[in-house]
Design a protein around this motif. Structure first.
Motif, mmCIF file in Angstrom:
data_model
loop_
_atom_site.group_PDB
_atom_site.id
_atom_site.type_symbol
_atom_site.label_atom_id
_atom_site.label_comp_id
_atom_site.label_asym_id
_atom_site.label_seq_id
_atom_site.Cartn_x
_atom_site.Cartn_y
_atom_site.Cartn_z
ATOM 1 N N GLY A 23 0.816 -1.207 0.000
ATOM 2 C CA GLY A 23 0.000 0.000 0.000
ATOM 3 C C GLY A 23 0.847 1.253 0.000
ATOM 4 N N LEU A 24 0.259 2.339 0.505
ATOM 5 C CA LEU A 24 0.917 3.643 0.485
ATOM 6 C C LEU A 24 1.601 3.939 1.815
ATOM 7 C CD1 LEU A 24 1.519 6.418 -0.747
ATOM 8 C CD2 LEU A 24 -0.775 7.158 -0.018
ATOM 9 N N THR A 25 2.918 4.121 1.759
ATOM 10 C CA THR A 25 3.695 4.550 2.925
ATOM 11 C C THR A 25 4.153 5.982 2.687
ATOM 12 O OG1 THR A 25 4.479 2.316 3.421
ATOM 13 C CG2 THR A 25 5.755 4.147 4.305
ATOM 14 N N VAL A 26 3.771 6.886 3.585
ATOM 15 C CA VAL A 26 4.147 8.302 3.453
ATOM 16 C C VAL A 26 5.203 8.634 4.491
ATOM 17 C CG1 VAL A 26 3.345 10.681 3.608
ATOM 18 C CG2 VAL A 26 1.920 8.975 2.481
ATOM 19 N N LEU A 27 6.260 9.327 4.051
ATOM 20 C CA LEU A 27 7.317 9.777 4.943
ATOM 21 C C LEU A 27 7.205 11.289 5.087
ATOM 22 C CD1 LEU A 27 8.381 7.181 3.264
ATOM 23 C CD2 LEU A 27 10.612 7.820 4.155
ATOM 24 N N THR A 28 7.041 11.750 6.314
ATOM 25 C CA THR A 28 6.942 13.194 6.556
ATOM 26 C C THR A 28 7.933 13.597 7.644
ATOM 27 O OG1 THR A 28 5.246 13.037 8.290
ATOM 28 C CG2 THR A 28 4.477 13.120 6.006
ATOM 29 N N GLY A 29 8.113 14.887 7.795
ATOM 30 C CA GLY A 29 9.025 15.416 8.806
ATOM 31 C C GLY A 29 9.527 16.776 8.386
ATOM 32 N N SER A 491 6.305 13.524 1.272
ATOM 33 C CA SER A 491 5.323 14.579 0.984
ATOM 34 C C SER A 491 5.278 15.621 2.095
ATOM 35 C CB SER A 491 3.936 13.957 0.808
ATOM 36 O OG SER A 491 2.975 14.952 0.536
ATOM 37 N N HIS A 492 4.941 16.842 1.683
ATOM 38 C CA HIS A 492 4.672 17.914 2.640
ATOM 39 C C HIS A 492 3.195 18.280 2.617
ATOM 40 C CE1 HIS A 492 8.857 18.703 3.644
ATOM 41 N NE2 HIS A 492 9.146 18.601 2.357
ATOM 42 N N MET A 493 2.380 17.499 1.896
ATOM 43 C CA MET A 493 0.958 17.784 1.785
ATOM 44 C C MET A 493 0.163 16.956 2.795
ATOM 45 S SD MET A 493 -0.048 18.482 -2.177
ATOM 46 C CE MET A 493 -0.545 16.809 -2.384
ATOM 47 N N PRO A 494 -0.631 17.581 3.626
ATOM 48 C CA PRO A 494 -1.441 16.841 4.605
ATOM 49 C C PRO A 494 -2.434 15.892 3.930
ATOM 50 C CG PRO A 494 -2.078 19.163 4.534
ATOM 51 C CD PRO A 494 -0.817 19.041 3.767
ATOM 52 N N GLN A 495 -2.912 16.267 2.731
ATOM 53 C CA GLN A 495 -3.872 15.400 2.024
ATOM 54 C C GLN A 495 -3.245 14.041 1.685
ATOM 55 O OE1 GLN A 495 -3.172 18.537 1.278
ATOM 56 N NE2 GLN A 495 -5.007 19.709 0.683
ATOM 57 N N VAL A 496 -1.968 14.069 1.261
ATOM 58 C CA VAL A 496 -1.273 12.819 0.920
ATOM 59 C C VAL A 496 -1.027 12.000 2.190
ATOM 60 C CG1 VAL A 496 0.844 11.810 -0.034
ATOM 61 C CG2 VAL A 496 -0.203 13.801 -1.135
ATOM 62 N N ALA A 497 -0.583 12.666 3.261
ATOM 63 C CA ALA A 497 -0.329 11.973 4.527
ATOM 64 C C ALA A 497 -1.599 11.297 5.041
ATOM 65 C CB ALA A 497 0.202 12.958 5.556
ATOM 66 N N SER A 500 -2.372 7.833 3.594
ATOM 67 C CA SER A 500 -1.380 6.770 3.799
ATOM 68 C C SER A 500 -1.966 5.560 4.524
ATOM 69 C CB SER A 500 -0.189 7.314 4.595
ATOM 70 O OG SER A 500 -0.590 7.631 5.917
ATOM 71 N N ASP A 501 -1.415 4.393 4.170
ATOM 72 C CA ASP A 501 -1.711 3.167 4.925
ATOM 73 C C ASP A 501 -0.706 3.003 6.056
ATOM 74 O OD1 ASP A 501 -3.835 2.190 3.133
ATOM 75 O OD2 ASP A 501 -2.202 2.037 1.683
ATOM 76 N N THR A 502 0.496 3.531 5.828
ATOM 77 C CA THR A 502 1.546 3.565 6.854
ATOM 78 C C THR A 502 2.159 4.959 6.840
ATOM 79 O OG1 THR A 502 2.064 1.227 6.483
ATOM 80 C CG2 THR A 502 3.696 2.525 7.675
ATOM 81 N N HIS A 503 2.290 5.552 8.027
ATOM 82 C CA HIS A 503 2.837 6.909 8.129
ATOM 83 C C HIS A 503 4.118 6.843 8.959
ATOM 84 C CE1 HIS A 503 1.864 11.475 8.627
ATOM 85 N NE2 HIS A 503 3.161 11.262 8.585
ATOM 86 N N LEU A 504 5.246 7.218 8.318
ATOM 87 C CA LEU A 504 6.534 7.226 9.016
ATOM 88 C C LEU A 504 6.984 8.666 9.228
ATOM 89 C CD1 LEU A 504 8.415 4.410 7.039
ATOM 90 C CD2 LEU A 504 7.122 4.186 9.160
ATOM 91 N N TYR A 505 7.310 8.974 10.484
ATOM 92 C CA TYR A 505 7.755 10.337 10.810
ATOM 93 C C TYR A 505 9.283 10.333 10.910
ATOM 94 C CZ TYR A 505 8.453 14.749 13.244
ATOM 95 O OH TYR A 505 8.872 16.018 13.595
ATOM 96 N N MET A 534 1.431 19.701 9.702
ATOM 97 C CA MET A 534 1.607 19.966 8.282
ATOM 98 C C MET A 534 0.626 21.032 7.786
ATOM 99 S SD MET A 534 2.117 16.004 7.033
ATOM 100 C CE MET A 534 2.527 16.326 5.315
ATOM 101 N N ILE A 535 -0.565 21.072 8.405
ATOM 102 C CA ILE A 535 -1.575 22.065 8.018
ATOM 103 C C ILE A 535 -1.187 23.452 8.518
ATOM 104 C CG2 ILE A 535 -3.964 22.818 8.368
ATOM 105 C CD1 ILE A 535 -4.685 19.802 8.562
#
Length: 562
Positions: A23-29, A491-497, A500-505, A534-535
């Protein structure tokens, strides 16, 4: 898919192990925390360009290792077999070490390989796309290949027929070219082959002659030892008080014993049989001694013949059989050269006939491609509509040339688009707007990812330059791509985060005066806080938290509709 990633002493990462899921893993920070460094490490793992600058300061080498799981039928299986690398239970382990000198050591499933091999296999496992990293979709020379991948099932039968004809065509072309090259070279070739052929013919070689001569030389070289052994053996058997005399005496005694007691009849018979067998052996040894004769001239003759054969072996083959095969081969070429004009005429007619058939298949291939291009255009327009680019026009342009046939046919293909009404269509590679580029890439990726068989797709900040409803559309599109394969997205977009199916900070931490990167999987509450950050950018308020919860609810509704 990429299941596990291990990174040591890479840039600001001291030691990091990250598990990934489907699935979708989003990396933010925060900016600079190390998100892109993780993607850089993956890029190096699949064959990207390395540098000593990637090694963490004060360390000897950087180490990157990735565990992949692939299903049967994945394109990677054929590539691994081609390079002699075993796959057990669909598991592939890539490893790359980069030293402070800049040198790389690459391994797949423990086997040492070159960087080019790593790159070739890695490209079938992961497709990394960044804001300015166009790869296949932005490379017009790859557009034909992408169209063929899209229409693979319809093209396969025609392609098979075409490729067979094309091989025959190029082979015939090569034969014709060889006959029509420089006259002086042809004359030299004719002289050379004539000399070689005559030299082999004059030698009057016989099949397996070298092996037979070696055996005979061995016998003659050991003549004295053979003669002495046979003579000693014969003397031991035949003569007064020798083997047969003693055995004859035993035979007489055992015959007497058997006549007195039948119990010894078997022993008596065995002794008698042995006596007569050895008597026959003695007779054969006597005959051998009579006929054995040492001939030093024959040995000299054999040595001379073997020297002649070895001289021919150095020129024409490893054995007499290979030399004779070579002679037959050049005899055929000699006949062709001596009757060159006849063969040129024959090959020219054959080439024209093959090309006629080849053009039939090439036109059929072109026709199927053009039909597929219409379907592809409709599919891309639908994808772009969902990304709020409904006024964009996409077109597959063909440049077909029957006089310029290649292994792929007679077509050259390039993707053209116009993103604004009234503007002319331009090559896809000329797109410059970040937002338009992001959406165009996502539209194409969502279609081609279903056909390329790539295990994982990585988007590195492809959402740059968009906001509002377009940002939501991009988030939904990235999520839809992940439904068919694993997607990792910075991503830096809250919509993409939120999708996500998995969110890594990803965060930076300082220990003992050194900076290092940490990765933390976020559960629901922490995910809400991160999306709220992010918002708002800095201060997290109840309103931004509420907005984050709404985004997560909306994302779940979208995913539930699939």
């Amino acid at each position: 898919m990429l299941n596990e990633l291990s990174i040591k002493n890479f840039a600001i990462i001291e030691s990091l192990a990250v598990s990934f899921r489907k699935g979708l893993t989003v990396l933010t920070g925060e900016t600079g925390a190390g998100k892109s460094i993780i993607i850089d490490a993956i890029n190096l793992l699949v064959g990207g360009r390395g540098s000593a600058e990637f090694v963490r300061h004060g360390e000897e080498k950087a180490e990157i290792e990735g565990l992949f799981y692939i299903e049967n039928g994945h394109p990677c299986f054929l590539k691994m077999q081609e390079f002699g690398i075993d796959i057990e239970e669909g598991t592939i382990i890539l490893r790359r070490d980069i030293s402070v000198s800049g040198k790389s050591v690459c391994r797949i499933n423990g086997k040492l390989i070159t960087i080019s091999t790593l790159r070739e296999i890695g490209s079938s496992l992961i497709d990394i796309h960044g804001q300015h990293e166009h790869q296949e979709l932005m490379d017009e020379t790859k557009h034909l290949m992408l169209l063929d991948t899209y229409a693979a099932s319809e093209l396969a039968p025609v392609f098979k027929e075409y490729e067979g004809l094309y091989r025959t065509y190029t082979q015939t072309q090569k034969k014709l070219m060889n006959l029509t090259e420089n006259e002086q070279q042809m004359a030299h070739r004719l002289d050379l082959l004539t000399f070689q052929h005559q030299e082999i013919i004059n030698a009057n070689l016989q099949k397996n002659e070298d092996d037979e001569l070696l055996e005979e030389r061995k016998r003659l070289g050991n003549f004295e030892r053979i003669f002495e052994s046979i003579q000693t053996g014969y003397t031991a058997l035949k003569g007064e008080q020798k083997g047969l005399d003693w055995l004859g005496e035993v035979m007489g005694h055992m015959e007497e014993a058997a006549s007195l007691d039948p119990e010894y009849a078997d022993i008596s018979e065995s002794v008698s049989n042995s006596f007569y067998i050895l008597e026959d052996v003695a007779s054969r040894l006597r005959n051998s001694l009579d006929y054995l004769e040492y001939d030093p001239e024959r040995l000299n003759s054999i040595e001379a013949r073997l020297n002649e054969i070895n001289s021919l072996k150095r020129k024409y083959g490893k054995s007499v059989d290979e030399i004779l095969e070579y002679a037959a081969k050049i005899e055929e070429e000699l006949e062709t050269l001596q009757n060159k004009e006849t063969h040129i005429d024959m090959l020219e007619k054959e080439l024209l006939s093959i090309k006629k058939d080849l053009l039939v298949e090439a036109n059929e291939l072109s026709s199927l491609r053009k039909k597929a291009a219409i379907r592809l255009t409709d599919d891309i327009h639908q994808e772009l509509k969902e990304l709020y680019m409904e006024k964009t026009i996409f077109e597959v342009r063909f440049n077909s040339d029957e006089d310029n046939i290649s292994k792929a046919g007679m077509d050259n293909v390039e993707f053209y688009i116009s993103t604004n009404p009234g503007e002319p269509l331009k090559p896809l590679s000329k797109i410059v707007s970040g937002g338009e580029l992001s959406r165009m890439m996502l539209a194409l990726k969502s279609i081609f990812s279903k056909h390329q068989g790539v295990t994982s797709i990585i988007f590195d900040e492809v959402d740059t330059g968009v906001s509002g409803r377009v940002a939501q559309a991009i988030a939904e599109k990235i999520s839809s791509v992940s439904a068919g394969s694993q997607v990792l997205c910075i991503s830096h977009m809250p919509q993409v985060a939120a999708m996500s199916d998995t969110h890594l900070y990803i965060a930076k931490a300082i220990h003992d005066g050194r900076t290092s990167t940490t990765v933390t999987p976020l559960e629901t509450q922490d995910k809400i806080k991160e999306i709220a950050r992010m918002i708002s950018g800095t201060e997290i308020t109840d309103l931004t938290k509420k907005h984050a919860k709404e985004l997560l609810k909306l994302a779940q509704k979208v995913k539930n509709k699939r």
